[in-house]
Design a protein around this motif. Structure first.
Motif, PDB file in Angstrom:
ATOM      1  N   GLY A  49      -2.336  59.359 -57.608  1.00 27.45           N
ATOM      2  CA  GLY A  49      -2.506  59.890 -58.891  1.00 27.45           C
ATOM      3  C   GLY A  49      -1.383  60.624 -59.533  1.00 27.45           C
ATOM      4  O   GLY A  49      -1.628  61.584 -60.000  1.00 27.45           O
ATOM      5  N   TRP A  50      -0.093  60.069 -59.088  1.00 26.07           N
ATOM      6  CA  TRP A  50       1.033  60.792 -59.645  1.00 26.07           C
ATOM      7  C   TRP A  50       1.323  60.218 -61.102  1.00 26.07           C
ATOM      8  O   TRP A  50       0.941  59.499 -61.549  1.00 26.07           O
ATOM      9  N   GLN A  51       1.904  61.419 -61.695  1.00 25.25           N
ATOM     10  CA  GLN A  51       2.483  61.044 -63.030  1.00 25.25           C
ATOM     11  C   GLN A  51       3.964  61.074 -62.964  1.00 25.25           C
ATOM     12  O   GLN A  51       4.560  61.080 -61.830  1.00 25.25           O
ATOM     13  N   GLU A  52       4.546  60.713 -64.090  1.00 20.95           N
ATOM     14  CA  GLU A  52       6.095  60.468 -64.077  1.00 20.95           C
ATOM     15  C   GLU A  52       6.804  61.820 -63.750  1.00 20.95           C
ATOM     16  O   GLU A  52       7.801  61.537 -62.828  1.00 20.95           O
ATOM     17  N   ALA A  53       6.325  62.898 -64.170  1.00 22.75           N
ATOM     18  CA  ALA A  53       6.862  64.126 -63.475  1.00 22.75           C
ATOM     19  C   ALA A  53       6.985  64.334 -62.170  1.00 22.75           C
ATOM     20  O   ALA A  53       7.671  64.883 -61.549  1.00 22.75           O
ATOM     21  N   ASP A  54       5.918  63.736 -61.504  1.00 23.34           N
ATOM     22  CA  ASP A  54       5.802  64.048 -60.117  1.00 23.34           C
ATOM     23  C   ASP A  54       6.661  63.244 -59.195  1.00 23.34           C
ATOM     24  O   ASP A  54       7.568  63.702 -58.237  1.00 23.34           O
ATOM     25  N   ILE A  55       6.899  61.927 -59.806  1.00 21.50           N
ATOM     26  CA  ILE A  55       8.019  60.869 -58.893  1.00 21.50           C
ATOM     27  C   ILE A  55       9.408  61.552 -59.273  1.00 21.50           C
ATOM     28  O   ILE A  55      10.186  61.504 -58.367  1.00 21.50           O
TER      29      ILE A  55
END
Length: 195
Positions: A49-55
């Protein structure tokens, strides 16, 4: 990034290339880790459930060696020879005294943990076995690792078969609910024990 100050920039097998993850790989990793099929047995049945900011944050921590659980972590991207990204393998040196129920990493010995995750389109074709064999060579010859651990879920028969095929033996439960801890030693690798 390659931990342990090793000179290895890539690993090559007959059908695969493995190299440290780069910023250009983040979109692939985001899709891989958000895939429920890939992450179901890793404790994320709906994907991370990650977004671009998480990765991006994860990659910055990886590059800076700021993972408190594995400061000497390495993530390998697994590719076909023409450059198609098909999976990844994360791993690293465990801190001194790391333990699981019934197991403590031996003092004075380098113990690492790894895993292999492939995109579903590449399952069942022997790629995971080939990648893991290359990783065994890396850990046991380039890093000084004396014991390599993997933590497959007990209900993931494909992962259990993969690791057993590569010479890992079950040594007990892992610290994560439902997971087992399997080990392969440098001595068995050097002696050519099957796997």
């Amino acid at each position: 990034m390659c931990s342990y100050n090793c000179p290895v920039e890539k690993l090559v097998t007959p059908r695969l290339r493995l190299r440290p993850v780069q910023e250009s790989d983040l979109a692939f990793l985001l899709n891989l880790w958000n895939d429920p099929l890939v992450m179901h047995y890793a404790g994320f049945p709906q994907g991370k459930g990650w977004q671009e900011a998480d990765i991006k944050g994860w990659f910055e921590r990886l590059e800076a060696g700021q993972n408190p659980q594995a400061p000497e972590e390495t993530h390998w991207l697994i590719l076909l020879p023409e450059g198609t990204r098909i999976g990844e393998s994360g791993g690293g040196k465990l801190p001194p005294g790391w333990s699981a129920p019934g197991y403590t990493a031996p003092a004075g010995r380098i113990t690492c943990m790894t895993d292999v995750k492939l995109a579903p389109a590449f399952w069942g074709q022997g790629y995971a076995t080939e990648a893991l064999q290359a990783l065994l060579g890396f850990y046991f010859t380039a890093t000084g690792t004396e014991e390599l651990l993997v933590p497959p879920h007990a209900q993931n028969p494909a992962a259990l078969r993969l690791y057993e095929k590569c010479g890992f033996v079950d040594i007990g439960p892992s610290p994560w609910p439902g997971h087992r801890l399997l080990a392969r030693t440098w001595g068995h690798y050097l002696a050519g024990v099957p796997g």
